[in-house]
Design a protein around this motif. Structure first.
Motif: not given
Length: 645
Positions: A58-65, A27-33
């Motif tokens: 969990l690390a990804l959750a902190g980086q992607s709202r 539902n939202a674009p994601r970066s290649p990283a």
């Protein structure tokens, strides 16, 4: 508290394969990283490194709202797979259900339900697994039903939990299937005998709970009636427009293993079964039907030998295992944690395990004969009965089944007695039974198979209607003593028995004392099932097809005849195989049940009632009229290959 082991492995593989394909909400674009990090976390989980995967999510959750709640859900699921559900609890509390998409809301509910059960909160778990108007993907339905069943059981609703597990049963296989079936019966046992009887009385015929209730009652020591198999469509029907060899449901594996003992106490029975198996196998080749290679394995007649034989057959590449033979052997094989190759057991286990997964049972049960004797009498209008049974185990089991079936169908057992062996006079026993007496009748009420009277015949007298009868279950020697003494006592009621009263061959001089006795038996003994090789032709070459051993020979024939059709029969209720030992149908437990034919002694000869069992659309696999008798089968181990056609 963990979900069933094998189901969880499959679910884990599915879940993280989706992650590796980057199938997270878009539902939202994601970066290649972000995509690369998500795939890396999924790879860790797929490799079984669940704790590291959870930390990565969990690390990804902190980086992607935008995808934070999805990533937290994946982290919680990883900890669940690690067996650390407590670590997942605080993460689950932070997830907002409205931010999830696809199947994620259902997965969140299931995790919360599992956590609630772990915290002894059955009410919350039940609410989360019984939400109305929630679409549950097929892949998640087994987990939903598992937690719903556990929540119901924890809430004290054992009946609801059992019913839920019956629904779940259809979606499981292998180890999980067996475990679920044990839990169904354990839950029903907790319901109790009286409550189960009341439940059974309120269930409609065809309700999938009824067989389970009857199974549970049987295990609780209650003798219950056996519902007759529904014979709706014979297998092997020619498909419209197809080649003559293409028959509906016919499917053979490439290699079949036959597990039988080669010596010891069961050698004679094994020989008859093996000879019958290969006689039917060779007959299938005469009709140009595809056949697998057959390899024989010696079980030594022991539980350990049966397990080793099964395991060796699997290593040798078998795609179906037929056998073993004894009840102890079957129980031992059933008790293995996994049965990687489908099994058609040639008996029922002595520990009453239910077949699970691709496992089927086929045996010659005396209970079948006792129940069908009661059905036969009821259909003849005979609703009151007296029973005489011997001390043999088969007779006692048949007698119990007769009583249960007669009572269930509205009949009444007026008296029963066990006759000791080696007694020459039963006068006192007969007198003590207080059976009704009358002069020998000249004409009882006609049966459905009575021949039509020709126009030139003298008009018959009005028939005498009989509403009482006698059931016997014993060997012929004992019956030849009992029946004449009944006549001497002027007890002239119709008599019905099990197959054990017939030695399997004609002996008019000895069997005249049995005249009028009707008994159920395997149709092949009377060549009453069209499409099968002639018994006389085979008996002329093979001693195992003669006398009482012929029933085991017929059983062996059907062991082969079931091989191409057992999968179809289990998947198509109402389908049946017109077999040598009876009409065969598979029930929901994977047990192959028999419907026998009826025969009567007349002038010392046993003859089937009603002629043959011809079915209009039943395929014929009989050899040509000028065919040679069946050759003997291999008698020892090795591989048997079909002839090249």
């Amino acid at each position: 508290m963990r979900f069933m082991r094998l189901s969880r492995v499959a679910a884990t593989a599915l879940l993280f394969s989706l992650l590796l394909a980057a199938c997270v909400p878009a539902n939202a674009p994601r970066s290649p990283a972000e995509l690369a990090a998500a795939q890396s976390a999924g790879a860790l989980a797929a490799q079984g490194q669940f704790d590291q995967a959870a930390q990565a999510w969990l690390a990804l959750a902190g980086q992607s709202r935008a995808h934070a709640d999805s990533y937290r859900l994946y982290a919680a699921e990883a900890w669940r797979e690690e067996g650390q559900l407590a670590l997942a609890a605080p993460v689950l509390a932070t997830i907002k259900r409205q931010n999830l998409s696809g199947d994620e809301p259902v997965r969140l509910d299931l995790l919360r339900a599992e956590l609630a059960l772990d915290q002894h909160d059955a009410a919350t778990a039940l609410r989360l697994t019984t939400q109305p108007n929630v679409m549950v993907p097929a892949a998640l339905q087994p987990r939903l039903l598992e937690w719903r069943a556990r929540a119901m059981a924890a809430s004290g609703d054992n009946w609801g939990a059992a019913r839920t597990r019956v629904q779940l049963d259809e979606q499981l296989s292998g180890f999980d299937h067996g475990q679920n079936r044990q839990q169904i019966l354990a839950l029903l046992n907790q319901v109790g005998v009286d409550a189960l009887k009341q439940r059974a009385a309120g269930l409609q015929r065809g309700d999938r709970m009824l067989p389970w209730v009857n199974e549970a009652l049987t295990r609780l020591g209650v003798t219950v009636a056996q519902a007759a198999p529904e014979l709706q469509q014979p297998v092997g029907t020619l498909l419209p427009g197809a080649d003559a060899n293409v028959r509906e449901g016919y499917k053979v594996p490439t290699q079949v293993a036959l597990l039988l003992p080669s010596d010891g106490n069961f050698a004679a029975a094994s020989t008859a079964i093996r000879e019958g198996f290969f006689a039917a196998y060779l007959d299938a080749g005469r009709n140009h039907a595809p056949r697998p290679s057959i390899r024989l394995y010696d079980t030594a007649g022991t539980a350990d030998g049966a397990v080793k034989a099964y395991q060796q057959a699997v290593r040798d590449g078998a795609r179906l295992v037929v056998g073993p033979l004894t009840r102890a052997e079957v129980a031992a094989v059933f008790s293995q944690p996994q049965l990687p190759v489908p099994l058609l057991a040639l008996n029922h286990p002595d520990d009453k395990q239910l077949p699970a997964g691709d496992t089927s049972e086929f045996g010659l049960l005396p209970e079948t004969e006792g129940a069908q004797a009661a059905d036969h009498m009821i259909e003849r209008g005979i609703r009151k009965a007296y029973a005489f049974v011997s001390t043999d185990d088969f007779a006692q089991r048949a007698g119990s089944a007769f009583k249960a079936e007669l009572t269930a169908r509205g009949g009444e057992l007026l008296g029963t007695v066990t006759l000791p062996p080696g007694v020459n006079s039963y006068a006192d026993v007969i007198a003590g039974m207080k059976l009704p007496t009358s002069p020998a009748p000249t004409n009882l009420a006609p049966t459905i198979d009575a021949p039509a009277t020709s126009a030139s015949s003298t008009a018959p007298e009005s028939p005498v209607v009989v509403d009482s009868g006698i059931f016997i279950s014993m060997r012929p020697q004992q019956a030849r003593v009992l029946l004449p003494q009944l006549h001497i006592a002027q007890v002239n009621l119709p008599v019905f028995g099990t197959s054990h009263v017939y030695e399997g061959s004609d002996d008019p001089a000895a069997n005249r004392d049995l005249d009028g006795l009707e008994f159920c038996d395997a149709p092949w003994l009377f060549d009453a099932q069209p499409g099968l090789p002639s018994r006389d032709d085979i008996a002329a070459r093979l001693p195992a097809a003669r006398g009482g051993a012929a029933r085991l020979f017929a059983f062996g024939m059907d062991a082969w005849n079931l091989v191409p059709y057992i999968e179809w029969m289990r998947a198509h209720p109402g389908s049946y195989l017109p077999g040598a030992s009876g009409q065969l149908a598979a029930d929901q437990f994977g047990r192959v049940r028999r419907v026998l034919i009826w025969a009567r002694f007349q002038d010392g000869l046993a003859r089937p009632l009603g002629g043959s069992l011809q079915m209009d659309d039943m395929p014929s696999t009989a050899p040509p009229a000028n065919a040679e008798p069946m050759p003997a089968s291999p008698s020892s181990g090795g591989t048997f290959q079909p002839e090249t056609r």
